[in-house]
Structure formats: structure tokens, C-alpha cells
Design an enzyme around this catalytic site. Structure first.
Site, mmCIF file in Angstrom:
data_model
loop_
_atom_site.group_PDB
_atom_site.id
_atom_site.type_symbol
_atom_site.label_atom_id
_atom_site.label_comp_id
_atom_site.label_asym_id
_atom_site.label_seq_id
_atom_site.Cartn_x
_atom_site.Cartn_y
_atom_site.Cartn_z
ATOM 1 N N LYS A 1 -14.804 -0.421 13.673
ATOM 2 C CA LYS A 1 -15.796 -0.123 12.624
ATOM 3 C C LYS A 1 -16.660 -1.333 12.313
ATOM 4 C CE LYS A 1 -12.451 1.041 9.891
ATOM 5 N NZ LYS A 1 -11.396 0.856 10.901
ATOM 6 N N SER A 2 -16.020 -2.485 12.069
ATOM 7 C CA SER A 2 -16.798 -3.692 11.741
ATOM 8 C C SER A 2 -17.653 -4.139 12.909
ATOM 9 C CB SER A 2 -15.846 -4.810 11.311
ATOM 10 O OG SER A 2 -15.127 -4.449 10.147
ATOM 11 N N HIS B 1 -6.404 0.726 7.467
ATOM 12 C CA HIS B 1 -4.989 0.777 7.137
ATOM 13 C C HIS B 1 -4.709 1.841 6.083
ATOM 14 C CE1 HIS B 1 -2.639 -2.358 9.173
ATOM 15 N NE2 HIS B 1 -3.786 -2.996 9.292
ATOM 16 N N ASP C 1 -15.859 1.949 27.409
ATOM 17 C CA ASP C 1 -16.030 0.999 28.503
ATOM 18 C C ASP C 1 -14.690 0.577 29.090
ATOM 19 O OD1 ASP C 1 -15.893 -0.134 25.824
ATOM 20 O OD2 ASP C 1 -15.957 -2.099 26.813
ATOM 21 N N GLY D 1 22.501 0.757 -30.378
ATOM 22 C CA GLY D 1 22.936 1.232 -31.691
ATOM 23 C C GLY D 1 21.990 2.219 -32.335
ATOM 24 N N SER E 1 13.328 6.083 -24.898
ATOM 25 C CA SER E 1 11.864 6.062 -24.727
ATOM 26 C C SER E 1 11.401 4.716 -24.179
ATOM 27 C CB SER E 1 11.147 6.403 -26.032
ATOM 28 O OG SER E 1 11.632 5.676 -27.132
#
Length: 635
Positions: free
Chosen positions: A38-39, A115, A169, A473, A542
Site C-alpha cells: 500500500k505505501s 495489521h 512481476d 464489611g 460495584s
């Protein structure tokens, strides 16, 4: 000095700029699997478009010898891969945007990562693209990431696709290989709804069929990649739809001018058009269209302008000005596609921030209806979404928003989700439709309200929310407070974590997602009890600050009293009356808070009690004293 610059740029700068200003713009992305080129392809396009400056070319030659992958020859990928990590690894990590132009058209190209862990970056690049160039290494053929990126391209509403079969190629420009890859890809593309596909055999490194036709592919009679990019017809997104104008800024330079600035994301508008401001629904007429070049007779999708209205209406950032004869929907409940982009899993029931256009609202996701296996396109059952997974979810907002389905208008139907605490973007989403129940369910008016219930009981309703690690507690202190309230003749109820899991929440486990749902249900029950005028004691670990914050937001100021029952892990583990810590240490109890699941300590609780320092009776007395001091127990 530009390498082989345009002759017109040298001979007549003014004419060059005039022609350049009137060129059309194409935004496209390159995507595909790792090392598909791509690059290199973008670097070749920049080079062949004669837009590489001489100093850049000199730097490219030096870098190619130092860190290049072509044995000292020009490595065109280095024109795009700017991060040092990318150059060292020979991969693309970030989204790299590059601008270039030809005699026919201007381009903005996004080089997106290959990636899998950087799929979220690919979604970012695709969100504004009109065309996708999907590269395939001819030696490897169609891979998982090819299918993943193609599915995302289709999902993000990109209809024009170029399949660039690269590195031919290395296979002697085999027509048979190219034909086989093309047939396989077109079969898959048909399954995901991609119709406009052009397949081109290329060598990005050598330039075959990139800007010039290759003598090595006499069997190919189609356009080069650059020819196709220059000539492909891509309509402006939303151009043919009804007028849509999300307000980004209320423009008040002086007392005599009040306009609303933003970009038109659909249709067109003229002075005199009837419009409606949403979500308020107020209707008026467009007075002026103001631009940097003066007033306009018409403005169309893609233009940024300032609109003035005939009437003085209350319009704020995030509102939408729309064609009064073709309005968008307004709703607070939707079905949506979600692309999860965070390394932390999606937690159904947790409140996130949703940003759609310039408006930000609170949002809660339901458990996914399913997620999509991008290889088989199979719908898979799921309780949550992990990084890079794609699923269908119902979503609930804390207030209605104007919208169009994403397939009709990407700007009006696309959104992002943001973590309320880290401010990180965790997902991208695409609205499908409003849920029918959103318009069919209404609040029933009642005559006996919370204030009446509280007056009858002679107390102020509130929540005492006991939080802390197991063994701190909480239940002990809550039981003592319950007894003391009973002795005083108060009206109360205790919701204990273990007891609730025997009934209401018996279907939930102890994963992060189940813990979030556990607290969501308890919060809803607590809200009903407070509405009945009760003092509600809630004793739950929680562990997550986000859920405690969401619970607090359900109640009026002063009604939510967070009691952090604190102690060290060593003290709690030494108590271990239920034997839970011993099981967790032996690996027999997964997701145990304090051992292999985190506890997020409250930052500013109303009451903090260190049970390693005071007794349960003394702690209960402190809480009763707080209730008296704040007027909760006042008759």
C-alpha cells in the site's frame, strides 16, 4: 523546486492556480493485508505525478540505502511511512494522509494499516473516503484481512472499489493468477453488496499499470490505476438528498448579526427556503447564505457557510437545520452497526458518550444481537464485542437526536462512542433505524409523586450506596444501619449483593459485562424504591467507577450517598468468612475483585469508613449522624 513540475506552473502561475481551484477532489483509501504494497503504491503515485520535491527525493535516495527494502533502489514506501516504528518494521501503523494532484483531478489518499490490531485506524480512513483501493499480493491471493477490509468498505458506504493485484512481476505477470484472484474476489464482493469493482494488475514498485500501461500485460485492456482515479465518477455524498445542516457554531460577531455556521451534509439550500430547526421543531425561512466571498444565491452539500434565519429562534451547536418538507427522524433508541475499536471489551449497560455531528449525548448499548464473522459472513451469538469486532446492537440515548439512516446520509447516521472517563474513542457506529418502541412508549402521568410519598413517611428518600472489596464489611455495616433505622421507625429497604443474585440477577456471572448489568438492574430497582419515598441501602462491591457514576446520575442532588467501606486487601483476605479469597488464590474462582479483577477506588465518596480502624457499630453511628445532619431523617 518541484521534481519535473507542471509546465503551466512555471509559465503562468495565475492560470495554474485557477485551473487547480476548479479541479474536482477525490478522497480514497488504500487497504489490504500486511506487506501488500500500500505505501509503495502511494509513493509511486506521488513520484509518477511529479510531486516529489528535490530535497524529498534526495532524502528518499538516502533513506532507501539506509533502511530501504529494495537493495539500495528507491523504496517508495518511505515517502509515506513517517513513523520510525513503521520504517523499522516495514509496516504501516498510523493512518497516513497524502495530497497530490494531476492535470485532471486533486486527490487525498489515506494509507491505512494492514495489521489486524490496527483495523480501527482503517475505519478512520474509510469514514470520509469515496473510493477504496484494495491491494492483494498476487502470491498470497485473497486473505482474511482482504475480506475484513472489504466488508468494512461496504459497511462504511464506499461503493467504488479498485482491486489492485500487486507484485505480479514476481510471478512473470501471470494472467491465470490474476484471473483466479479476480474471480474469487468478485464472488465474495457480491455477497457483501459491492458492485462497482475494477480489477487492475499492477507492480507498485516498478510502476506497471500504475500511471502508465505496462508492456508486460498485453492481455489487460483496462485503464491504469491513475487513469481510473482521474475519471471515475463519484457523486458528492448527500448531494441528491434533502437539505441537512448540522450547526457547528453560533456566529455572533456583533449585536447586529446572528448566524449559524457549519457544513452542508445533504442537499442544497437557497434564501427563502422553508426550514425546520431540530430537535425543537421550530419552523422558519432562510434569510441569507453568507460565505467568505459574500452572499450566495445557492449552497450545496460539501460547502461550509453561515446561514441566517428570518425569525429569532433558539438554535444551539448540535442542532440540525433541515428541509421543512423532508425532515430527518428524531429518536433516542436505535439499531446500529458497531465497530469496536478499543482493547477493552464493550460492556453492555455501561454509559458511554455518543458524538453524532456536533452533538454529544449519553448512550447505553444493549447486549449485541450478534456479531459478524467477516470470513464466512456468519452471524455469531455474542454477549459483548472485542477489539475490531463488528456487531449489531440496540442503543439507548439519554435524549432524542435528529438522524438519517447511515445508508442515506453518512454524516447524519454515523457516530463515535467515547469512554466517559478516559475520553478515548472506543467505537464507530452506523445508525440503521429508530426502534418502534421509541415512539410507542410514553411516560404515564401519576398524581402521587415522590414528594408525596416522602411527606407521608416523614423523611427524605435517598440511597446509601455501600461499595468496597469483598470482606471490607459492607453487609455488616448495612445490617447495623438497617437496625438503627428500624428502631427510629423509618421506612427503608436493604438490597444486598448476594441476596439479589438469588433472584433478580441469578442469570448473571462475574465477568466485567455481567458486573455492569448487575449494577444497572440494581440501579433501576433502587430508583423505583427512592421514588416510593424509601431510604434504600445498597450493599454491592460495584467495582467500576463508571457504573457508580451512572447510578449517581439517576438521582437528584443529595439523594445519592456513596459510602466507601475501605480496608486493605490483607485485612479483607484475613477475614474471608465465606472462603472466597482462598478459592480465588487457588484459581477456583475467576474474575474475583482484588485478585484478578480490578476495584476502582471512589475518589470523592460522601462517607469513607476504614473498618480496620473502627467497629461496625461506630461506622453505623457515623452514617446515621450524616443522615441527621443532611436532613434525611428530619420529620
Amino acid at each position: 523546486m518541484v521534481h519535473a513540475a507542471s509546465d503551466l506552473l512555471v509559465s503562468d502561475v495565475d492560470e495554474y492556480l485557477r485551473l487547480h481551484e476548479n479541479k474536482t477532489m477525490l478522497r480514497f483509501i488504500t487497504c489490504g493485508s500486511v506487506d501488500d504494497g500500500k505505501s509503495t503504491l502511494i509513493g509511486r503515485l506521488l513520484y509518477d505525478s511529479k510531486l516529489v520535491f528535490e530535497d524529498h527525493l534526495a532524502a528518499l535516495e538516502a533513506d532507501s540505502k539506509r533502511v530501504g527494502t529494495q537493495g539500495g533502489d528507491l523504496d517508495f514506501a518511505l515517502l509515506v511511512d513517517g513513523l520510525s516504528a513503521e520504517r523499522e518494521q516495514g509496516i504501516t501503523i498510523d493512518v497516513a494522509y497524502r495530497y497530490f494532484s494531476t492535470e485532471r483531478r486533486k486527490f487525498i489518499v489515506a494509507d491505512t494499516p494492514g495489521h489486524e490490531q490496527y483495523t480501527r485506524n482503517m475505519v478512520t480512513g474509510a469514514s470520509t473516503a469515496q473510493l477504496a483501493v484494495i491491494l492483494v499480493d498476487a502470491r498470497a491471493g485473497i486473505l482474511t484481512q482482504t475480506r475484513r477490509h472489504s466488508f468494512l468498505v461496504s459497511l462504511m458506504g464506499i461503493h467504488q472499489v479498485v482491486l489492485a493485484v500487486n507484485k505480479l512481476d514476481l510471478l512473470d505477470f501471470s494472467q491465470d493468477v490474476f484471473t483466479q484472484i479476480e474471480e474469487e474476489y468478485r464472488t465474495f464482493a457480491a455477497e457483501i453488496g459491492l458492485k462497482h469493482i475494477v480489477c487492475i494488475p499492477i507492480s507498485a514498485l516498478r510502476g506497471d499499470n500504475v500511471a502508465e500501461s505496462s508492456v508486460h500485460t498485453p492481455w489487460y485492456g483496462g485503464p491504469t490505476l491513475l487513469e481510473h482515479l482521474e475519471t471515475v465518477v463519484v457523486p458528492v455524498v448527500g448531494e441528491d438528498g434533502p437539505f441537512r445542516f448540522p450547526v457547528q457554531w453560533v456566529n455572533r460577531p456583533d449585536l447586529d448579526f446572528r448566524g449559524f455556521s457549519g457544513m452542508i451534509v445533504g442537499g442544497s439550500v437557497r434564501p427563502g427556503d422553508r426550514v425546520q430547526v431540530l430537535p425543537s421543531g421550530r419552523e422558519t425561512t432562510v434569510s441569507r447564505l453568507v460565505s467568505a466571498d459574500g452572499d450566495l444565491a445557492e449552497a450545496v452539500a460539501g460547502q461550509s457557510i453561515t446561514i441566517t434565519l428570518e425569525d429569532e429562534l433558539d438554535v444551539s451547536r448540535g442542532d440540525v437545520i433541515a428541509d421543512a418538507s423532508s425532515l430527518p427522524g428524531i429518536a433516542a433508541q436505535f439499531e446500529a452497526h458497531i465497530v469496536w475499536m478499543s482493547e477493552k471489551e464493550m460492556l453492555p449497560g455501561r454509559t458511554y458518550l455518543l458524538k453524532i455531528g456536533a452533538r454529544t449525548v449519553g448512550a447505553t448499548l444493549a447486549q449485541p444481537k450478534y456479531k459478524v464473522n467477516v470470513n464466512t459472513l456468519e452471524r455469531v451469538a455474542a454477549k459483548t464485542l472485542e477489539l475490531n469486532e463488528i456487531g449489531i446492537c440496540n442503543i439507548n440515548l439519554d435524549r432524542p437526536v435528529p438522524f438519517d439512516p447511515y445508508e442515506a446520509n453518512r454524516d447524519m447516521g454515523g457516530f463515535i462512542l467515547i469512554d466517559r472517563f478516559t475520553n478515548a474513542t472506543v467505537a464507530a457506529g452506523l445508525l440503521h433505524f429508530a426502534l418502534r418502541r421509541a415512539s410507542n412508549i410514553h411516560w404515564q402521568a401519576i398524581q402521587v409523586n415522590k414528594a408525596a410519598h416522602a411527606a407521608l413517611k416523614g423523611q427524605k428518600p435517598c440511597v446509601l450506596w455501600f461499595t468496597g472489596i469483598s470482606g471490607a464489611g459492607k453487609s455488616t455495616i448495612a445490617n447495623i444501619v438497617e437496625r438503627k433505622l428500624h428502631e427510629r421507625g423509618r421506612h427503608f429497604y436493604l438490597l444486598d449483593g448476594d441476596n439479589v443474585r438469588h433472584g433478580l440477577n441469578k442469570d448473571l456471572g462475574f465477568t466485567d459485562a455481567d458486573r455492569v448489568e448487575n449494577i444497572r438492574r440494581v440501579t433501576e430497582v433502587t430508583s423505583l424504591m427512592v421514588d416510593a419515598g424509601l431510604i434504600v441501602l445498597v450493599s454491592f462491591i460495584s467495582p467500576f467507577a463508571a457504573e457508580r457514576h451512572t447510578a449517581r446520575a439517576q438521582f437528584a442532588v443529595g439523594e445519592f450517598i456513596e459510602v466507601h467501606v475501605d480496608t486493605t486487601l490483607a485485612v479483607a483476605e484475613a477475614r474471608d468468612r465465606k472462603g472466597l479469597y482462598r478459592k480465588a488464590r487457588r484459581g477456583e474462582l475467576a474474575n474475583f475483585t482484588g485478585i484478578d479483577s480490578p476495584y476502582e477506588v471512589p475518589e470523592n465518596p460522601e462517607i469513607r469508613i476504614d473498618t480496620s480502624q473502627i467497629s461496625g457499630e461506630a461506622a453505623a453511628d457515623l452514617i446515621i449522624e450524616h443522615l441527621n445532619r443532611t436532613g434525611i431523617l428530619s420529620p
